[in-house]
Write an enzyme that holds these catalytic residues in place. Structure first.
Site, PDB file in Angstrom:
ATOM      1  N   CYS A  71     -17.115 -17.550   7.827  1.00  0.00           N
ATOM      2  CA  CYS A  71     -18.114 -16.565   7.446  1.00  0.00           C
ATOM      3  C   CYS A  71     -19.053 -17.163   6.404  1.00  0.00           C
ATOM      4  O   CYS A  71     -18.604 -17.781   5.444  1.00  0.00           O
ATOM      5  CB  CYS A  71     -17.373 -15.365   6.867  1.00  0.00           C
ATOM      6  SG  CYS A  71     -18.439 -14.059   6.359  1.00  0.00           S
ATOM      7  N   TYR A 315       9.499   6.590   3.307  1.00  0.00           N
ATOM      8  CA  TYR A 315       8.099   6.184   3.139  1.00  0.00           C
ATOM      9  C   TYR A 315       7.484   5.993   4.521  1.00  0.00           C
ATOM     10  O   TYR A 315       6.927   4.949   4.833  1.00  0.00           O
ATOM     11  CB  TYR A 315       7.966   4.892   2.332  1.00  0.00           C
ATOM     12  CG  TYR A 315       8.808   4.833   1.083  1.00  0.00           C
ATOM     13  CD1 TYR A 315       8.308   5.296  -0.127  1.00  0.00           C
ATOM     14  CD2 TYR A 315      10.111   4.326   1.115  1.00  0.00           C
ATOM     15  CE1 TYR A 315       9.070   5.244  -1.277  1.00  0.00           C
ATOM     16  CE2 TYR A 315      10.889   4.278  -0.025  1.00  0.00           C
ATOM     17  CZ  TYR A 315      10.370   4.737  -1.226  1.00  0.00           C
ATOM     18  OH  TYR A 315      11.129   4.674  -2.349  1.00  0.00           O
ATOM     19  N   CYS A 412       5.552  -4.750   1.507  1.00  0.00           N
ATOM     20  CA  CYS A 412       4.206  -5.333   1.403  1.00  0.00           C
ATOM     21  C   CYS A 412       4.052  -6.053   0.063  1.00  0.00           C
ATOM     22  O   CYS A 412       2.965  -6.497  -0.285  1.00  0.00           O
ATOM     23  CB  CYS A 412       3.139  -4.259   1.572  1.00  0.00           C
ATOM     24  SG  CYS A 412       3.306  -2.915   0.413  1.00  0.00           S
TER      25      CYS A 412
END
Ligand code: SAH
Length: 468
Positions: A71, A315, A412
């Site tokens: 990019c 969760y 995570c």
């Protein structure tokens, strides 16, 4: 070390913000735009008590892991942190991060990890994986309309219509919206003044179904020339849903609560594995569907279900893991703090004709102990997927009391994962398998799935853990 001092050092690690980390004079030095393995000279720009920040002055010897970013705005944009690092090196970095945290914070034996850690699951093509993009609309210095992404840690917009992580369709959609705004003189929202109309364009794409949703976030109730804009957007193949989201608050929260359907239906559909999901503008949905399927596949494999088990999914969000597990379990109970997410979970369970799921709204650290004390609930397997801060000790302690045969921990944040695993392994559980998945290529994030098994199964009613 002093401000303006010049140092020479090698970059050894990357911070959670994507800054390269080296050491000089026994201090950690954080330097932007560097890659692990770079030999650099840097100028110290800020000195804190235990660490410092440096500015890259000279790349003395480039790391072998350096690569040309895909990019053109990779350096300025806050979205990607690792584009200058070869993808295979990114995977090695993430796997090592998990391993090092398990050793350093979890206290696990490196030898054990050599045996039980399975290779990280990377992507074949680590670009264009996101099914959701949120482009802020603004103006540049000359007053021209722009759309793109926020520069790292700021709210100034980098003009970029074709983010390399998003789908190709994003560009066409954005350009239709911008062209419409130019033609009718529609203003962009200004965060500082709170004035101007168009705030964000959110685009969602179903990878499997190829369905597209465009959500126009507006500081008002209407867009001038709505019909024409809708007509132009419906020319894009796959367009299923065009909605207007009203957000009149002076806040950096992207979406408001009020939704008005402009065209089509209020949701799109997509699949993860065999399970179908309806995705509304406000729904949470995993952004990398290809890797999500692999992550949940690992969780399902680790859960070792045979069809009769009772499983708790803590969760659970919109129940994505719960429904994945429900395909092979006797009964799945989900617990989640956000009421709207539980509504989605119930709706998606019904959509897929699951009759073996039940969902509870509440904090895991309150629901689980309460159900355990009052109803004496039972679990063969518990799956947990907590937010970054990990589990409250109350949740871990209750799980230990419930003594499921297996605990599958989806994480995570591998630092809090390591902390929680240490607790569980000190209370009768054994770490059996560990596997990381790269859900967010080009970012520093890494997801990990771990399997823990009960060292003494069926101890629920014995006094082994000192709880009874
Ligand atoms: N398993 C889901 C979502 C995991 S993200 C999926 O894969 O899609 C973590 C979830 O935990 C979020 O949905 C968040 O709302 C929820 N959460 C955060 N704190 C919580 C708590 N104390 N108790 C229960 N859920 C919580």
């Amino acid at each position: 070390m002093k401000k303006d001092e010049m140092i020479r050092m090698k970059i050894e690690d990357i911070s959670s913000e994507g800054l390269g980390i080296g050491h000089a004079d026994g201090m950690a030095v954080f330097v932007k735009d560097t890659v692990i393995g770079d030999e650099i000279t840097a100028k110290i720009i800020k000195v804190k008590k235990t660490y410092t920040y440096g500015r890259l002055m000279d790349l003395v010897q480039a790391s072998l892991d350096r690569t040309e970013p895909v990019c053109r705005v990779a350096r300025q944009c806050g979205g990607c942190q690792l584009q200058a690092m070869d993808y295979q090196a990114q995977l090695r970095f993430k796997e090592n991060k998990v391993r090092n945290n398990l050793i350093r914070i979890g206290g696990f034996d490196p030898e054990l990890l050599n045996r039980i850690m399975e290779p990280i699951i990377g992507m074949e093509d680590p670009f264009r994986y996101r099914n959701k993009a949120q482009f802020p609309i603004g103006t540049d210095r000359e007053g021209n309309l722009i759309a793109g992404f926020y520069a790292g840690r700021t709210h100034s917009i980098i003009d970029n219509h074709d983010c390399a992580l998003g789908v190709k369709e994003n560009k066409e959609i954005l350009e239709i919206v911008l062209e419409h705004m130019r033609r009718l003189g529609i203003s962009a929202y200004n965060e500082t003044t709170g004035k101007g109309l168009m705030r964000h364009v959110m685009i969602r794409y179903g990878f499997r179904t190829k369905q597209i949703m465009v959500c126009l976030v507006v500081n008002g109730r209407k867009i001038p020339g709505e019909k024409e804009l809708v007509q132009a957007l419906t020319a894009i193949p796959g367009m299923m849903s065009i909605v207007l989201n009203v957000n009149r608050e002076n806040t950096n929260v992207i979406l408001g609560r009020e939704i008005r359907l402009l065209w089509g239906q209020e949701y799109i559909e997509d699949y993860i594995g065999e399970v179908k999901y309806q995705i509304s503008p406000l729904s949470f949905y995993q952004v990398n569907p290809v890797q999500t399927e692999k992550l949940y596949g690992t969780a399902l494999e680790y859960a070792g279900l045979t069809g009769s088990e009772t499983v708790w999914d803590l969760y659970c969000g919109i129940g994505t893991i719960s429904l994945f597990l429900a395909q092979r379990a006797g009964k799945v109970y989900g617990v989640e703090i956000v009421p709207e997410a539980i509504e989605d979970a119930k709706r998606n369970a019904a959509l897929n004709h699951f009759t073996n799921t039940e969902f509870y709204v509440g904090k895991a650290e309150e629901v689980l102990p309460e159900k355990y004390e009052k109803d004496n609930i039972f679990a063969d397997v518990i799956v947990i997927d907590p937010p970054r801060k990990g589990c409250e000790e109350k949740v871990l302690a209750t799980m230990v009391k419930m003594a499921p045969r297996r605990i599958v921990y989806v994480s995570c944040d591998c630092a809090t994962l390591a902390r929680d695993l240490k607790y569980l392994c000190g209370q009768g559980y054994e770490l059996k398998r560990v596997r990381a998945t790269d859900m967010f290529p080009m970012s520093v994030h890494v997801e990990t799935v771990c399997l823990l098994s009960n060292r003494k199964p069926d101890t629920k009613f014995s006094s082994n853990f000192g709880y009874f």
